[in-house]
Design a protein around this motif. Sequence first.
Motif, PDB file in Angstrom:
ATOM      1  N   SER A  46       0.829  -1.207   0.000  1.00 10.32           N
ATOM      2  CA  SER A  46       0.000   0.000   0.000  1.00 10.32           C
ATOM      3  C   SER A  46       0.860   1.254   0.000  1.00 10.32           C
ATOM      4  O   SER A  46       0.554   2.240  -0.695  1.00 10.32           O
ATOM      5  CB  SER A  46      -0.922  -0.004   1.224  1.00 10.32           C
ATOM      6  OG  SER A  46      -1.809  -1.108   1.176  1.00 10.32           O
ATOM      7  N   ASP A  98       0.993   4.274  -2.764  1.00 15.56           N
ATOM      8  CA  ASP A  98       0.746   5.662  -2.375  1.00 15.56           C
ATOM      9  C   ASP A  98       1.893   6.570  -2.797  1.00 15.56           C
ATOM     10  O   ASP A  98       1.673   7.701  -3.258  1.00 15.56           O
ATOM     11  CB  ASP A  98       0.546   5.755  -0.857  1.00 15.56           C
ATOM     12  CG  ASP A  98      -0.771   5.148  -0.412  1.00 15.56           C
ATOM     13  OD1 ASP A  98      -1.664   4.972  -1.269  1.00 15.56           O
ATOM     14  OD2 ASP A  98      -0.901   4.828   0.787  1.00 15.56           O
ATOM     15  N   ARG A 154       2.640   6.691  -7.369  1.00 13.70           N
ATOM     16  CA  ARG A 154       1.518   6.820  -8.297  1.00 13.70           C
ATOM     17  C   ARG A 154       1.971   7.043  -9.741  1.00 13.70           C
ATOM     18  O   ARG A 154       1.217   6.748 -10.682  1.00 13.70           O
ATOM     19  CB  ARG A 154       0.611   7.976  -7.866  1.00 13.70           C
ATOM     20  CG  ARG A 154      -0.242   7.658  -6.644  1.00 13.70           C
ATOM     21  CD  ARG A 154      -1.275   6.597  -6.972  1.00 13.70           C
ATOM     22  NE  ARG A 154      -2.085   6.226  -5.807  1.00 13.70           N
ATOM     23  CZ  ARG A 154      -3.026   5.298  -5.830  1.00 13.70           C
ATOM     24  NH1 ARG A 154      -3.266   4.635  -6.952  1.00 13.70           N
ATOM     25  NH2 ARG A 154      -3.708   5.010  -4.757  1.00 13.70           N
TER      26      ARG A 154
END
Length: 584
Positions: free
Chosen positions: A403, A407, A410
């Motif tokens: 995750s 984040d 991108r």
Amino acid sequence: MERRLTAILAADVVGYSRLMGVDEAGTLAALNAHRKEFLDGSIAEHRGRVVKLMGDGMLVEFPSVVNAVACSAAIQRGMASRNEGEPGDRRIDFRIGINLGDVIVEDDDIFGDGVNVAARLESMAEPGGIVVSSSVRHEVGDRLGLAFEDLGERKLKNIKHPVRVFQVRLEGSLRIEPRALASQRDQASVAVLPFQNMSGDAEQEYFADGVVEDIVTALAHFRHLLVIARNSSFAYKGRAVDVKKVGRELGVRYVVEGSVRRSGERLRISAQLIDSSTGAHLWADRFDGALAEVFDLQDQITSSIVGAIAPKMEQAEIERARRKPTESLEAYDYYLRGLATFDRTITKAAGEEALWLFNQAIARDPEFALAHARAARCYSTRKSNGWMVDRTQEVEEALGFASRAIDLGRDDAIALSFGGYVLGYVGGDIEEAAARLDEALALNPNLALAWGYSSWVKTCLGQPDKGIEHAARAMRLSPLDLRIYSWQFCTALAHFCAGHYDDALLWAERALRQQPNYASALRVAAASHALAGRSGQAKETIERHAKVAPALRLVNIADVLPPFRRPEDRKKYVEALKMAGMPP
């Protein structure tokens, strides 16, 4: 006695005795239909002459080597199409061997070592495959847009001298129309070869490799430029190379060579761009600077290469390639060491060492997206091999790294690819994985990694045909990748879900030839054997799997299974492993 130089094609049916044992009349009828409706016409179209038929085999001669290879490729592709929907125990697949040699002509028959070599090559071919001698490889060159894998010199039975052997790569799955290699005339394509470490310190090898990796990554952002993946171009590491040969083997028009010299805090990077079709140097330059300016130097090289290859590319895309993975050189150093360790081999110890190194990089730069992504990938390897000790905690850590990578990254296709895959495999969120991989491919359509993981995702979503297609694309972009076994496994899994058990086994075995202890591939191979009715081979494969992953049983097999969205895929996989003899 008449002699002549000719191209000889030898072919036979795979598993003919088994097919006859299952259905003698049906097998003969099917083989005769293939010959009448397809094979004879294809041979005639390529100006071949059938010398003789030998039950399940045939001997054909051609006046042209190019025609012989083109005919063999047409036969294998056509048979793959004709076999669509046939159950595994009724498929008729051919092995083909081709040699260019001197033969003795007697009446309408041909004899001699030229024929014998072709027959020996045919026996070496995989089902649906083609193997040729070096004389054939040399004559064909790049005329047919086919890739050739060098299998080295082989001692053939009753042949006095060793013969150098090549396997024709028909690109990806035998069930889809292969894409030809990039044309050197009409497509901008480039391979960046390993840069030579000129530092006088072998420990700095990883740094030179890292410089190349970043240049490849930056170049791959240009949509109109086909960039061969780093892992394939690194197959030439440590070898004296012929640039023209590299161009032919990788199917690229341009080749980049260079060197890195690091002395204290100073850095010198030299690079040159070569047209592989002519050997002409199009551009060469030297970049000097402080070690802290390494990313700026890489940007300069990337822009210079792109400027030489495609001067009309949009400046906006050039600017997009100018991105630094981290501001911390110490973090970057740990990251490169982790990358080198992880790529070395699949072992528990190597995985643990790589994870420690990526954590060190993160400690020095908590916003280093690629370090988070690679750390997450280490956990997925632990899961697939049954190496997790505290499953709950390790899954939580893996998802945290994945995750965070997404984040922070991108705009980074590699970070999105690794992060998405781990969310899918470790976390079971296959829809999220699909979304992230779509983003990665939108950012970088040349990234083999993203196409490979997308193959796995498509199969899990119940789209095995797409899975086969995307794995083939990954292998095209990185045909010599040291980790191509991953995409071979993805192809095997897709074929298994599609019910093509013999093809699934073929691709699983390809992966296992490179990584004999690849647990995931062993499971697909065992399941495919079981559903194809080969209980003995299934049991042997499960016994191999037990040595690699002794903790895995049917009771906990769900811990390592892909998150199939079609219940029938999951049920079939588990039942097949049970049939193969996996312990309860």
